[in-house]
Design a protein around this motif. Structure first.
Motif, mmCIF file in Angstrom:
data_model
loop_
_atom_site.group_PDB
_atom_site.id
_atom_site.type_symbol
_atom_site.label_atom_id
_atom_site.label_comp_id
_atom_site.label_asym_id
_atom_site.label_seq_id
_atom_site.Cartn_x
_atom_site.Cartn_y
_atom_site.Cartn_z
ATOM 1 N N ARG A 147 12.497 9.492 18.597
ATOM 2 C CA ARG A 147 11.712 9.498 17.354
ATOM 3 C C ARG A 147 10.304 8.931 17.534
ATOM 4 N NH1 ARG A 147 14.955 10.649 12.791
ATOM 5 N NH2 ARG A 147 17.178 10.722 13.231
ATOM 6 N N TYR A 161 6.649 13.180 16.775
ATOM 7 C CA TYR A 161 6.318 13.468 15.378
ATOM 8 C C TYR A 161 4.843 13.764 15.156
ATOM 9 C CZ TYR A 161 5.211 8.412 14.697
ATOM 10 O OH TYR A 161 4.683 7.143 14.771
ATOM 11 N N ASN A 204 15.344 16.364 15.796
ATOM 12 C CA ASN A 204 15.423 17.621 16.534
ATOM 13 C C ASN A 204 14.484 17.607 17.741
ATOM 14 O OD1 ASN A 204 16.406 20.408 16.781
ATOM 15 N ND2 ASN A 204 14.284 20.972 16.365
ATOM 16 N N GLN A 257 11.323 9.865 10.762
ATOM 17 C CA GLN A 257 12.571 10.244 10.093
ATOM 18 C C GLN A 257 12.920 11.712 10.318
ATOM 19 O OE1 GLN A 257 10.167 8.263 8.767
ATOM 20 N NE2 GLN A 257 11.417 6.416 8.950
ATOM 21 N N ASP A 258 11.914 12.543 10.600
ATOM 22 C CA ASP A 258 12.135 13.971 10.801
ATOM 23 C C ASP A 258 12.123 14.375 12.278
ATOM 24 O OD1 ASP A 258 12.215 14.513 8.012
ATOM 25 O OD2 ASP A 258 10.024 14.429 7.948
ATOM 26 N N ALA A 259 12.165 13.403 13.178
ATOM 27 C CA ALA A 259 11.935 13.682 14.595
ATOM 28 C C ALA A 259 13.202 13.761 15.433
ATOM 29 C CB ALA A 259 10.998 12.623 15.187
ATOM 30 N N TYR A 308 10.844 2.748 13.438
ATOM 31 C CA TYR A 308 11.773 3.697 12.791
ATOM 32 C C TYR A 308 12.800 2.995 11.911
ATOM 33 C CZ TYR A 308 15.759 6.821 12.238
ATOM 34 O OH TYR A 308 16.806 7.533 11.715
ATOM 35 N N ASN A 336 5.115 15.634 11.686
ATOM 36 C CA ASN A 336 6.074 15.156 10.693
ATOM 37 C C ASN A 336 6.178 13.633 10.789
ATOM 38 O OD1 ASN A 336 7.759 14.846 12.964
ATOM 39 N ND2 ASN A 336 8.915 16.716 12.545
ATOM 40 N N THR A 337 7.339 13.059 10.669
ATOM 41 C CA THR A 337 7.516 11.604 10.631
ATOM 42 C C THR A 337 8.644 11.203 11.582
ATOM 43 O OG1 THR A 337 9.190 11.667 8.893
ATOM 44 C CG2 THR A 337 6.865 11.623 8.190
ATOM 45 N N ASP A 375 20.067 7.870 17.933
ATOM 46 C CA ASP A 375 21.080 8.813 17.445
ATOM 47 C C ASP A 375 22.018 9.185 18.600
ATOM 48 O OD1 ASP A 375 19.695 9.407 14.709
ATOM 49 O OD2 ASP A 375 18.135 9.690 16.222
#
Length: 273
Positions: free
Chosen positions: A220, A225, A237, A233-235, A29, A230-231, A258
């Motif tokens: 992530r 993902y 949530n 970077q989009d994981a 990541y 998705n990816t 995060d």
């Protein structure tokens, strides 16, 4: 329950967050983001400000098929950063992500507080002895093989029972070396298929039978993902959703990229208790 970090008793009666600091160029990541001192200090300052109790520093990527890193290179990446972080943040509680006993020893001597071993001592026969001598908290994770081979080692007779047996054996080995503060990490993403990862989460509460603190690390990862198509970077949530479920099933420490969002998970789920 508490753990002793360099003489400081850390109360884990409420769940805590461990922020991830990758010093590797090939992490799945954030590889390559923290390759200079200013970037490292900025990242760590942000994670501590957002509420991280621990910062987990790693210099050898454990992603599938990760490149080999020599012990000398791992130490070269780690020790100067540990020294700078201790100097800049004297009260920081640093965990070092390594499966090598010599790296563990030199990291603790440089000021780190915790050893986080993806192999639970299986990749270095001296690790448990060294951790016992150092008298520091030890995170033992479930994994089969190595990061280079683990994805081919996903057949189990009974996933949960097999992992519980693994930990019972590793805990017995750790006890022989008088390791007292032990944290269990079931190893999401390590020698497990996507489906097995969700099975593991579904039955996460079973690991409380071991009577040890429980750490989870979904942040992530591909189980999120790939499911959401998705990816990494989009994981975020998806990570938040799984962290919330894990907290409800008894997780004590969330290992995340995060920190702010993980702290919000803890604050909200604490309202349910």
């Amino acid at each position: 329950m508490t753990i002793n970090c360099k003489g400081n008793l850390i109360d884990i009666s409420s769940p805590k967050v461990m922020g991830i600091l990758n010093l590797t160029p090939d992490s799945f990541y954030d590889g390559g983001k923290h390759q200079d001192i200013s970037a490292v200090l900025s990242q760590v300052h942000g994670m501590l400000h957002d509420g991280a109790t621990f910062i987990d520093v790693g210099a050898y990527s454990s992603k599938p098929q990760a490149d080999f890193v020599s012990e000398a290179e791992e130490l070269n990446r780690l020790i100067p950063i540990i020294q700078v972080l201790i100097s800049e943040f004297p009260d920081i509680q640093l965990s070092v992500d390594t499966f090598r006993s010599q790296v563990a020893k030199e990291s603790i001597l440089a000021g780190a507080s915790i050893i986080n071993d993806i192999s639970a001592g299986k990749l270095d026969s001296q690790m448990l002895e060294v951790v016992g001598i150092l008298n520091v908290p030890y995170i033992m994770m479930h994994m089969r093989g190595t990061p280079q081979t683990m994805q081919s080692l996903t057949e189990y007779d009974s996933l949960i029972k097999d992992i519980l047996f693994y930990f019972s054996e590793r805990l017995a080995a750790a006890k022989k070396h008088q390791i007292h503060d032990i944290i269990i990490d079931p190893g999401f993403g390590f020698a497990k298929t996507r489906e097995q990862n969700f099975q593991l989460l579904r039955h996460l509460e079973h690991f409380k039978i071991l009577e040890k603190l429980l750490l989870v690390g979904f942040s992530r990862k591909s189980m999120i993902y790939k499911t959401l198509e998705n990816t990494p970077q989009d994981a975020l949530n998806g990570t938040t959703v799984l962290n919330t479920i894990a907290l409800q099933k008894g997780a004590n420490i969330l290992r995340v990229h995060d920190v702010k969002e993980a702290m919000e998970c803890i604050k909200l789920t604490n309202e349910l208790t």
